[in-house]
Scaffold this motif. Sequence first.
Motif, mmCIF file in Angstrom:
data_model
loop_
_atom_site.group_PDB
_atom_site.id
_atom_site.type_symbol
_atom_site.label_atom_id
_atom_site.label_comp_id
_atom_site.label_asym_id
_atom_site.label_seq_id
_atom_site.Cartn_x
_atom_site.Cartn_y
_atom_site.Cartn_z
ATOM 1 N N GLY A 33 -50.811 135.882 -42.882
ATOM 2 C CA GLY A 33 -51.599 134.685 -42.674
ATOM 3 C C GLY A 33 -53.534 135.590 -42.119
ATOM 4 O O GLY A 33 -53.680 136.963 -43.254
ATOM 5 N N ALA A 34 -53.729 135.164 -41.851
ATOM 6 C CA ALA A 34 -55.358 135.549 -41.320
ATOM 7 C C ALA A 34 -55.432 137.352 -41.070
ATOM 8 O O ALA A 34 -55.793 137.714 -40.696
ATOM 9 C CB ALA A 34 -55.839 134.855 -40.560
ATOM 10 N N ASN A 35 -53.679 136.715 -39.722
ATOM 11 C CA ASN A 35 -54.084 138.305 -38.626
ATOM 12 C C ASN A 35 -52.186 138.719 -39.062
ATOM 13 O O ASN A 35 -51.007 137.965 -39.242
ATOM 14 C CB ASN A 35 -54.106 137.818 -37.376
ATOM 15 N N PRO A 36 -52.084 139.945 -39.525
ATOM 16 C CA PRO A 36 -50.991 140.401 -39.061
ATOM 17 C C PRO A 36 -49.725 140.551 -38.073
ATOM 18 O O PRO A 36 -50.370 140.592 -36.874
ATOM 19 C CB PRO A 36 -51.067 141.977 -39.069
#
Length: 70
Positions: A33-36
């Motif tokens: 996703g956009a953030n780990p």
Amino acid sequence: MAYLNPAAGAAREGKRAAAQADMPAVTTTAAAGANPTKAEFDKVVTDLASARTTINGLLAKLRAAGLLAP
């Protein structure tokens, strides 16, 4: 470059540094996703620590062989 005077060459040849184990395979993959996630981040931290250990080992061996200043 090797020393070219055959009479004194052996005394001036460079020393070989001790062997260093290869760095382990990287365990990280691209974040989905956009953030780990925390697990993905922790893998990056583990890989960075492994790389640091390998690099420090190489530097120590080069210093011991006299190829780098202490």
